[in-house]
Design a protein around this motif. Structure first.
Motif, PDB file in Angstrom:
ATOM      1  N   LEU A 155      47.825  50.204  44.895  1.00 24.88           N
ATOM      2  CA  LEU A 155      48.829  49.065  45.258  1.00 24.88           C
ATOM      3  C   LEU A 155      49.424  48.385  44.017  1.00 24.88           C
ATOM      4  O   LEU A 155      50.463  48.258  43.989  1.00 24.88           O
ATOM      5  N   SER A 156      48.711  48.447  42.953  1.00 28.72           N
ATOM      6  CA  SER A 156      49.098  47.763  41.859  1.00 28.72           C
ATOM      7  C   SER A 156      50.008  48.553  41.026  1.00 28.72           C
ATOM      8  O   SER A 156      50.922  48.215  40.512  1.00 28.72           O
ATOM      9  N   ARG A 164      30.300  54.191  48.306  1.00 26.86           N
ATOM     10  CA  ARG A 164      31.688  54.787  48.945  1.00 26.86           C
ATOM     11  C   ARG A 164      32.698  54.082  49.412  1.00 26.86           C
ATOM     12  O   ARG A 164      34.024  54.042  48.713  1.00 26.86           O
ATOM     13  N   LEU A 165      32.334  52.944  49.917  1.00 21.80           N
ATOM     14  CA  LEU A 165      33.598  52.015  50.429  1.00 21.80           C
ATOM     15  C   LEU A 165      33.870  51.108  49.051  1.00 21.80           C
ATOM     16  O   LEU A 165      35.290  51.084  48.937  1.00 21.80           O
ATOM     17  N   ARG A 166      33.284  50.890  48.045  1.00 23.37           N
ATOM     18  CA  ARG A 166      33.826  50.407  46.684  1.00 23.37           C
ATOM     19  C   ARG A 166      34.496  51.162  46.086  1.00 23.37           C
ATOM     20  O   ARG A 166      35.664  50.630  45.924  1.00 23.37           O
ATOM     21  N   ALA A 167      34.372  52.430  46.018  1.00 22.91           N
ATOM     22  CA  ALA A 167      35.191  53.403  45.171  1.00 22.91           C
ATOM     23  C   ALA A 167      36.392  53.571  46.105  1.00 22.91           C
ATOM     24  O   ALA A 167      37.627  53.535  45.462  1.00 22.91           O
ATOM     25  N   ALA A 222      37.797  51.478  47.962  1.00 22.02           N
ATOM     26  CA  ALA A 222      38.951  50.037  48.037  1.00 22.02           C
ATOM     27  C   ALA A 222      39.374  49.747  46.532  1.00 22.02           C
ATOM     28  O   ALA A 222      40.632  49.480  46.434  1.00 22.02           O
ATOM     29  N   ALA A 223      38.647  50.388  45.534  1.00 18.12           N
ATOM     30  CA  ALA A 223      38.985  50.167  44.077  1.00 18.12           C
ATOM     31  C   ALA A 223      40.399  51.243  44.003  1.00 18.12           C
ATOM     32  O   ALA A 223      41.280  50.950  43.352  1.00 18.12           O
ATOM     33  N   GLU A 224      40.287  52.212  44.645  1.00 20.92           N
ATOM     34  CA  GLU A 224      41.554  53.291  44.411  1.00 20.92           C
ATOM     35  C   GLU A 224      42.827  52.642  45.258  1.00 20.92           C
ATOM     36  O   GLU A 224      43.746  52.771  44.902  1.00 20.92           O
TER      37      GLU A 224
END
Length: 117
Positions: A103-104, A91-94, A96-98
């Motif tokens: 941000l990009s 869940r944290l990876r998802a 952070a990826a979002e």
């Protein structure tokens, strides 16, 4: 666990137990190391959380011994605890990826001015 996100003390405790069983003082030290010194878990908080996690079946007492006349319990993750930690890590990876994706886009894309800018 439920689909609700894990509270930080729970996340840190389960993470500290992910690679090896540990007793209370070792958990306090490991949590400080994992958080780069940001989190200094107090004894009362630790043992309250350990009791709750025991009740939820996420951890178990792996060993009990007497050291210097005092009982010392060593705690370990259960299969359910390992699963809950893996789910929370995903869940944290998802999230952070979002966050990184957004941000990009904000850096690469046009700047949008708000109504009050």
């Amino acid at each position: 666990m439920t689909e609700r996100s894990m509270q930080e003390p729970t996340l840190l405790l389960l993470t500290a137990l992910a690679d090896a069983p540990r007793h209370g003082y070792a958990l306090i030290q490991e949590i400080a190391a994992i958080s780069d010194g940001r989190v200094k878990m107090r004894t009362g908080t630790l043992y309250g959380a350990l009791d709750r996690l025991l009740g939820q079946g996420l951890i178990e007492v792996a060993a009990e011994e007497v050291v210097d006349g005092r009982a010392r319990r060593t705690y370990a993750l259960t299969d359910a605890g390992r699963g809950a930690l893996a789910t929370e890590a995903e869940r944290l990876r998802a999230v952070a990826a979002e966050a990184e994706r957004r941000l990009s886009v904000a850096v690469a894309g046009p700047r949008v001015r708000g109504a009050f800018a």
